[in-house]
Design a protein around this motif. Structure first.
Motif, short mmCIF file in Angstrom:
data_model
loop_
_atom_site.label_atom_id
_atom_site.label_comp_id
_atom_site.label_asym_id
_atom_site.label_seq_id
_atom_site.Cartn_x
_atom_site.Cartn_y
_atom_site.Cartn_z
N THR B 286 0.05 25.08 44.46
CA THR B 286 -1.33 24.97 43.96
C THR B 286 -2.35 25.39 45.00
O THR B 286 -3.26 26.16 44.72
N LYS B 287 -2.15 24.89 46.23
CA LYS B 287 -3.14 25.12 47.29
C LYS B 287 -3.26 26.60 47.60
O LYS B 287 -4.36 27.15 47.69
N GLU B 288 -2.10 27.26 47.77
CA GLU B 288 -2.13 28.68 48.11
C GLU B 288 -2.71 29.48 46.95
O GLU B 288 -3.52 30.39 47.15
N ALA B 289 -2.31 29.11 45.75
CA ALA B 289 -2.82 29.82 44.57
C ALA B 289 -4.33 29.70 44.51
O ALA B 289 -5.04 30.69 44.28
N ALA B 290 -4.84 28.49 44.76
CA ALA B 290 -6.28 28.28 44.69
C ALA B 290 -7.01 29.11 45.75
O ALA B 290 -8.04 29.71 45.48
N ASN B 336 9.12 21.95 42.41
CA ASN B 336 9.54 23.29 42.86
C ASN B 336 9.66 24.26 41.69
O ASN B 336 9.40 25.45 41.82
N GLU B 337 10.04 23.72 40.53
CA GLU B 337 10.10 24.58 39.33
C GLU B 337 8.70 25.04 38.93
O GLU B 337 8.51 26.17 38.48
N ARG B 338 7.73 24.13 39.14
CA ARG B 338 6.35 24.49 38.81
C ARG B 338 5.86 25.63 39.68
O ARG B 338 5.17 26.53 39.22
N ASP B 339 6.22 25.57 40.98
CA ASP B 339 5.76 26.62 41.88
C ASP B 339 6.29 27.99 41.45
O ASP B 339 5.61 29.00 41.57
N ILE B 340 7.51 27.99 40.90
CA ILE B 340 8.10 29.25 40.42
C ILE B 340 7.38 29.71 39.15
O ILE B 340 6.98 30.86 39.01
N ARG B 341 7.18 28.73 38.23
CA ARG B 341 6.46 29.03 36.98
C ARG B 341 5.05 29.52 37.24
O ARG B 341 4.54 30.41 36.57
N ARG B 342 4.40 28.85 38.20
CA ARG B 342 3.02 29.20 38.52
C ARG B 342 2.94 30.65 38.97
O ARG B 342 2.10 31.42 38.49
N ALA B 343 3.86 31.04 39.87
CA ALA B 343 3.87 32.41 40.38
C ALA B 343 4.07 33.38 39.21
O ALA B 343 3.38 34.40 39.10
#
Lengths: 182, 360
Positions: B286-290, B336-343
């Motif tokens: 989230t942080k990096e994406a933001a 960790n699954e969310r981070d993959i989905r987010r990307a």
């Protein structure tokens, strides 16, 4: 970021605490923070939640400290007649139980409210229309009652009788309006 | 569900970029706190009272509707799954508190989601109007309309001296919280925020991160709101906030100009690196994406990037929150699954945008 306590909800509150030169960070969700807040209270450790901050502010209030002393001395605690909340309870929770609390704790409250709102203690904004017309009526009645006193002391009894009737008429209107509003 | 369809369903009108000063102000919000006279406040009310409060408001909404906003839809917190509640929180339509702690909590929503009326949160009623861009006066007008519409039907707890009575004395008086969400990368990059925040505080205003109290300023997004609710009229409170926000807008603009003059190439490099990260990463928190989305948005505002509309960034800030990701995935996801989905979601969304451009 996920809450450190429950590892489920997202952490929405982030705290940094320095003690003995050591820095500790705490990332909590609101629910766990609240639970922790309770814990902190019991352990006499640093307290973080908004309510506790508010409680801290309220505790500084001299009116309240006096109240507290009095309460311990004579067991006379200001209590809301509607919801039974006591002033010390309010200070602990930081929230009122009902609208009547504002009346019950009016005296202790004014300095606190002033502190919270940069010295202001009088509403200066919107007035609900329905209550607004009552407000106007009540203000007129107060004014007439004052006139009545003056007339009586001036021994102008005829005018006083007229004013008295006017007051009665307006009071009738006021109570009729309140019934109509139910 | 296709991403396009999902986004169309997910995006509320405040996320669109057609508001005034939308290069800097993302949204304007007005909130009124109100309580019914007859019942204990939510701190102490019984389940029965809570139910009556919901019933009273529901009856009002079933029989009439506010002129400008039409029929309102009622959602009861007890009747929707946790994930859906989360999505409402992430869209800023309800508070986390209503989603998680409220007894008989409910929300009334207008069709375009500009109006949301929370029931049985900290107060019986919380009217919220959320508009895109810098439109505080417009939002106040809307909130007043809703307030008047409710007041025709209910008795508000009101006191001559203290005004509208609220659970917490910090809201008493007008019960008004006015706030704007601002994107301030220029002031952050030129390290002026440290100077500005105390000045804003001295004016009786509060600066917070995007998710309110205690949260960090994710992606250079700050929320600025009034602290004082008593002693000033609603219009004065809003005017004071407006004048401070206008000043911050012009300071942010000059900071961006200064950056363009002194370090244009560094800035351009930063923007395109972030673009690269968003367009190519396979795992993103989230942080990096933001942070990257903030850079990309700045790049669009400054004209480095031309083929992406900035509204998708408002969208992505919201859509890459855990609730939305899980909603889109159709079930719960581990972090960790969310981070993959987010990307994946960001990549797909950016591709969609550039495809639209070349196609159109």
């Amino acid at each position: 970021m996920i809450c450190q306590e429950c590892n489920q909800r997202p952490a929405t509150l982030h705290f940094t605490n320095y003690s003995n030169g050591e820095k500790t960070e705490l990332h909590l969700c609101e629910i766990c923070a609240q639970e922790k807040g309770e814990l902190f209270m019991m352990n006499n450790s640093p307290v973080f939640s908004i309510n506790n901050l508010l409680a801290g502010l309220l505790n500084m209030e001299p009116a309240f400290t006096e109240q507290k002393k009095e309460a311990f001395d004579a067991e006379q605690v200001a209590k809301c007649p509607q919801c039974s909340m006591t002033f010390p309870q309010f200070v602990k929770v930081g929230r009122f139980g009902c609208a009547t609390c504002y009346d019950a704790f009016r005296e202790q409250l004014t300095p606190i409210v002033r502190r919270l709102h940069s010295g202001n203690s009088m509403h200066n904004g919107k007035i609900p229309k329905r209550i607004g017309s009552d407000l106007h009526l009540r203000k007129t009645i107060d004014q007439l009652k004052q006139n009545l006193k003056n007339l009586i002391s001036a021994e102008e009894f005829e005018k006083a009788a007229e004013t008295r009737d006017q007051i009665r008429e307006l009071e009738r209107k006021l109570s009729a309006g309140q019934e109509g509003g139910e | 569900m296709s991403l396009e369809k999902f986004i169309n369903q997910a995006v509320s009108s405040w996320m669109s970029d057609d508001g005034p000063d939308s290069d800097i102000v993302l949204s304007s919000r007005i909130r009124f706190a109100r309580n019914l006279d007859e019942y204990n406040f939510p701190t102490l009310f019984t389940n029965g009272e809570a139910e009556v409060v919901v019933g009273t408001i529901m009856e009002r909404a079933n029989n009439t509707s506010p002129a400008t906003f039409g029929q309102l839809e009622m959602i009861k917190m007890g009747e929707i799954p946790p994930l859906q509640k989360r999505v409402l929180v992430e869209k800023h339509l309800i508070s986390p508190n209503l989603a998680e702690n409220s007894v008989h909590g409910a929300v009334l929503l207008s069709d375009n989601e500009e109006v949301s009326i929370m029931i049985n949160e900290e107060d019986h009623i919380r009217i919220q109007c959320l508009f895109p861009g810098f439109q505080l006066s417009e939002a106040l007008q809307a909130a007043n309309e809703i307030d008047d519409w409710l007041e025709e039907y209910v008795n508000y707890a009101f006191d001559e001296k203290f005004g509208y009575l609220t659970s917490c004395p910090t809201n008493v008086g007008t019960g008004l919280r006015a706030s704007v969400m601002m994107h301030l990368p220029g002031l952050v990059l030129t390290q002026q925020m440290n100077r500005i925040v105390p000045a804003i505080n001295q004016l009786g205003l509060v600066v917070r991160g995007i998710y309110g109290e205690g949260s960090e300023a994710l992606g250079n997004i700050f929320q600025i709101s009034n602290q004082i609710t008593l002693g000033k009229s609603e219009e004065d409170i809003v005017d004071d906030l407006k004048s401070v926000v206008s000043q911050i807008i012009s300071q942010e603009r000059s900071a961006r100009e200064a950056l363009a003059k002194t370090s244009n190439i560094q800035l351009e490099d930063r923007v395109f690196r972030s673009y690269g990260t968003l367009a190519n990463s396979r795992i993103i928190e989230t942080k990096e994406a933001a942070r990257c989305l903030s850079d990309l948005r700045l790049g669009i505002d400054m004209g480095f990037i031309k083929n992406i509309s900035k509204s998708i960034l408002n969208e992505l800030m919201i859509l890459t929150q855990p609730g939305f990701l899980q909603q889109y995935a159709g079930g719960p996801l581990r972090p960790n699954e969310r981070d993959i989905r987010r990307a994946a979601l960001i990549r797909e969304r950016l591709k969609m945008e550039t495809k639209d451009e070349s196609g159109g």
